[in-house]
Design a protein around this motif. Sequence first.
Motif, PDB file in Angstrom:
ATOM      1  N   LEU A  78       3.787 -14.029  -7.023  1.00 26.76           N
ATOM      2  CA  LEU A  78       2.932 -13.030  -6.395  1.00 26.76           C
ATOM      3  C   LEU A  78       3.662 -11.700  -6.350  1.00 26.76           C
ATOM      4  O   LEU A  78       4.888 -11.644  -6.262  1.00 26.76           O
ATOM      5  N   ASP A  79       2.883 -10.641  -6.464  1.00 25.27           N
ATOM      6  CA  ASP A  79       3.427  -9.281  -6.412  1.00 25.27           C
ATOM      7  C   ASP A  79       3.045  -8.644  -5.083  1.00 25.27           C
ATOM      8  O   ASP A  79       1.895  -8.744  -4.644  1.00 25.27           O
ATOM      9  N   VAL A  80       4.011  -7.976  -4.458  1.00 25.64           N
ATOM     10  CA  VAL A  80       3.762  -7.241  -3.224  1.00 25.64           C
ATOM     11  C   VAL A  80       4.253  -5.811  -3.416  1.00 25.64           C
ATOM     12  O   VAL A  80       5.086  -5.531  -4.285  1.00 25.64           O
ATOM     13  N   VAL A  81       3.717  -4.905  -2.607  1.00 20.91           N
ATOM     14  CA  VAL A  81       4.081  -3.492  -2.683  1.00 20.91           C
ATOM     15  C   VAL A  81       4.704  -3.079  -1.357  1.00 20.91           C
ATOM     16  O   VAL A  81       4.132  -3.322  -0.297  1.00 20.91           O
ATOM     17  N   VAL A  82       5.873  -2.458  -1.423  1.00 21.28           N
ATOM     18  CA  VAL A  82       6.606  -2.068  -0.224  1.00 21.28           C
ATOM     19  C   VAL A  82       6.813  -0.562  -0.218  1.00 21.28           C
ATOM     20  O   VAL A  82       7.271   0.020  -1.210  1.00 21.28           O
ATOM     21  N   GLU A  83       6.463   0.055   0.892  1.00 24.36           N
ATOM     22  CA  GLU A  83       6.826   1.461   1.110  1.00 24.36           C
ATOM     23  C   GLU A  83       7.928   1.487   2.154  1.00 24.36           C
ATOM     24  O   GLU A  83       7.733   1.031   3.281  1.00 24.36           O
ATOM     25  N   ALA A  84       9.098   1.981   1.770  1.00 24.82           N
ATOM     26  CA  ALA A  84      10.252   1.997   2.670  1.00 24.82           C
ATOM     27  C   ALA A  84      10.090   3.107   3.705  1.00 24.82           C
ATOM     28  O   ALA A  84      10.250   4.287   3.398  1.00 24.82           O
ATOM     29  N   ARG A  85       9.756   2.711   4.944  1.00 21.34           N
ATOM     30  CA  ARG A  85       9.579   3.685   6.023  1.00 21.34           C
ATOM     31  C   ARG A  85      10.589   3.505   7.143  1.00 21.34           C
ATOM     32  O   ARG A  85      10.946   4.457   7.831  1.00 21.34           O
ATOM     33  N   GLY A  86      10.994   2.289   7.391  1.00 18.01           N
ATOM     34  CA  GLY A  86      11.940   2.002   8.467  1.00 18.01           C
ATOM     35  C   GLY A  86      12.978   1.023   7.983  1.00 18.01           C
ATOM     36  O   GLY A  86      13.069   0.714   6.790  1.00 18.01           O
ATOM     37  N   SER A  87      13.784   0.501   8.912  1.00 19.63           N
ATOM     38  CA  SER A  87      14.897  -0.355   8.511  1.00 19.63           C
ATOM     39  C   SER A  87      14.444  -1.654   7.852  1.00 19.63           C
ATOM     40  O   SER A  87      15.057  -2.138   6.901  1.00 19.63           O
ATOM     41  N   GLY A  88      13.340  -2.232   8.339  1.00 21.22           N
ATOM     42  CA  GLY A  88      12.875  -3.492   7.773  1.00 21.22           C
ATOM     43  C   GLY A  88      12.365  -3.346   6.359  1.00 21.22           C
ATOM     44  O   GLY A  88      12.775  -4.088   5.453  1.00 21.22           O
ATOM     45  N   THR A  89      11.462  -2.394   6.127  1.00 20.35           N
ATOM     46  CA  THR A  89      10.922  -2.219   4.787  1.00 20.35           C
ATOM     47  C   THR A  89      11.958  -1.619   3.839  1.00 20.35           C
ATOM     48  O   THR A  89      11.927  -1.872   2.633  1.00 20.35           O
ATOM     49  N   THR A  90      12.902  -0.839   4.362  1.00 21.65           N
ATOM     50  CA  THR A  90      13.986  -0.336   3.517  1.00 21.65           C
ATOM     51  C   THR A  90      14.849  -1.485   3.030  1.00 21.65           C
ATOM     52  O   THR A  90      15.261  -1.531   1.854  1.00 21.65           O
ATOM     53  N   TRP A  91      15.115  -2.452   3.912  1.00 25.90           N
ATOM     54  CA  TRP A  91      15.884  -3.644   3.515  1.00 25.90           C
ATOM     55  C   TRP A  91      15.130  -4.417   2.445  1.00 25.90           C
ATOM     56  O   TRP A  91      15.716  -4.830   1.433  1.00 25.90           O
ATOM     57  N   LEU A  92      13.841  -4.619   2.649  1.00 25.83           N
ATOM     58  CA  LEU A  92      13.056  -5.363   1.668  1.00 25.83           C
ATOM     59  C   LEU A  92      13.053  -4.667   0.310  1.00 25.83           C
ATOM     60  O   LEU A  92      13.230  -5.300  -0.732  1.00 25.83           O
ATOM     61  N   ALA A  93      12.835  -3.356   0.328  1.00 23.04           N
ATOM     62  CA  ALA A  93      12.756  -2.614  -0.925  1.00 23.04           C
ATOM     63  C   ALA A  93      14.073  -2.649  -1.693  1.00 23.04           C
ATOM     64  O   ALA A  93      14.087  -2.503  -2.918  1.00 23.04           O
ATOM     65  N   ALA A  94      15.177  -2.866  -1.001  1.00 22.59           N
ATOM     66  CA  ALA A  94      16.498  -2.862  -1.636  1.00 22.59           C
ATOM     67  C   ALA A  94      16.923  -4.227  -2.152  1.00 22.59           C
ATOM     68  O   ALA A  94      17.989  -4.345  -2.773  1.00 22.59           O
ATOM     69  N   GLN A  95      16.115  -5.257  -1.936  1.00 22.14           N
ATOM     70  CA  GLN A  95      16.526  -6.600  -2.365  1.00 22.14           C
ATOM     71  C   GLN A  95      16.561  -6.701  -3.887  1.00 22.14           C
ATOM     72  O   GLN A  95      15.604  -6.333  -4.568  1.00 22.14           O
ATOM     73  N   PRO A  96      17.659  -7.203  -4.436  1.00 18.07           N
ATOM     74  CA  PRO A  96      17.818  -7.276  -5.892  1.00 18.07           C
ATOM     75  C   PRO A  96      17.192  -8.546  -6.464  1.00 18.07           C
ATOM     76  O   PRO A  96      16.823  -9.470  -5.724  1.00 18.07           O
ATOM     77  N   VAL A  97      17.067  -8.587  -7.761  1.00 21.50           N
ATOM     78  CA  VAL A  97      16.634  -9.809  -8.432  1.00 21.50           C
ATOM     79  C   VAL A  97      17.597 -10.938  -8.070  1.00 21.50           C
ATOM     80  O   VAL A  97      18.817 -10.756  -8.058  1.00 21.50           O
ATOM     81  N   GLY A  98      17.041 -12.079  -7.709  1.00 21.30           N
ATOM     82  CA  GLY A  98      17.848 -13.225  -7.308  1.00 21.30           C
ATOM     83  C   GLY A  98      17.968 -13.391  -5.807  1.00 21.30           C
ATOM     84  O   GLY A  98      18.407 -14.454  -5.337  1.00 21.30           O
ATOM     85  N   ALA A  99      17.605 -12.371  -5.043  1.00 16.33           N
ATOM     86  CA  ALA A  99      17.683 -12.469  -3.584  1.00 16.33           C
ATOM     87  C   ALA A  99      16.689 -13.504  -3.079  1.00 16.33           C
ATOM     88  O   ALA A  99      15.575 -13.644  -3.594  1.00 16.33           O
TER      89      ALA A  99
END
Length: 284
Positions: A78-99
């Motif tokens: 499944l594909d999801v879309v993340v907009e990095a606005r705060g610490s939680g979504t910034t963490w998610l957006a930074a997750q690399p392949v394999g995380a």
Amino acid sequence: MADERGPVDGSHPSVHVDGEVVATKRVGGYRHLTLTAPGVPERFRAGNFVAVSVAGHVARRALWVHRVRASSAFGPTLDVVVEARGSGTTWLAAQPVGARIAITGPLGRPFALPKVAVSCLLVGEGYAAAPLFPLAERLRERGCAVSLVVSAPDEAHLLSALEARRSARSVTVLTADGSVGQRGTVADHVAGLVERSDADVVYAAGPHAVLRSVAAAAERAGAWSQVAVETPTPCGTGLCHGCPLPVVGEDGVERVVRACAEGPVVRGDRIRWDALPDALGQVL
């Protein structure tokens, strides 16, 4: 007008799994993540969301599902879309392949689909337009005429405008700054869009102001509306009762339901818009 919306498999509507990031890419102002989540893609219906655990945070982050791929080199994804606005979504957006990411889903009530082929208008703004893309596919499978509106403050925050042209009979692009498509907001154009599409059913996903304007325009035109409401959902499963959604029941009585369980998709004419809480906590 529409089918009943129940759990996909009856007794086990959602699963909690250890997922993996198998692809990540930056597109405009968003990060698109492709995730494995065994059992979730198979149960998904358009309008469902997933809740993901974030390192260092108690509350989960709810994410709209943009696309489900039945088969790939990694199996269903499944594909999801993340907009990095705060610490939680910034963490998610930074997750690399394999995380590895803990995922619960699919969650919530999905969009109801018309029982017969009708004219449908889909209106979405920003990353929250994501659930309208799988919805458009399902509607087209049923022979519905689909008109799609994608809007954003600027070009960088438009979601998949090119993909939209493959998903609908007609596509309207709106940007508040006029950088691409027509200049203006959904509120500026929605009355005309509903009229020109001759919509029997109007679906919407986006900020509360967008949903409210769409629901009002649909009601004025005599169309039936469904809106995907984004509001903070700390657990995503209904257990914490931390996502109050003020509505008016079929009996005309005002009540508060859980956005993650009785929503996130509800009839637009049933929401008590003035009592709706701010949605900013959803994306921190």
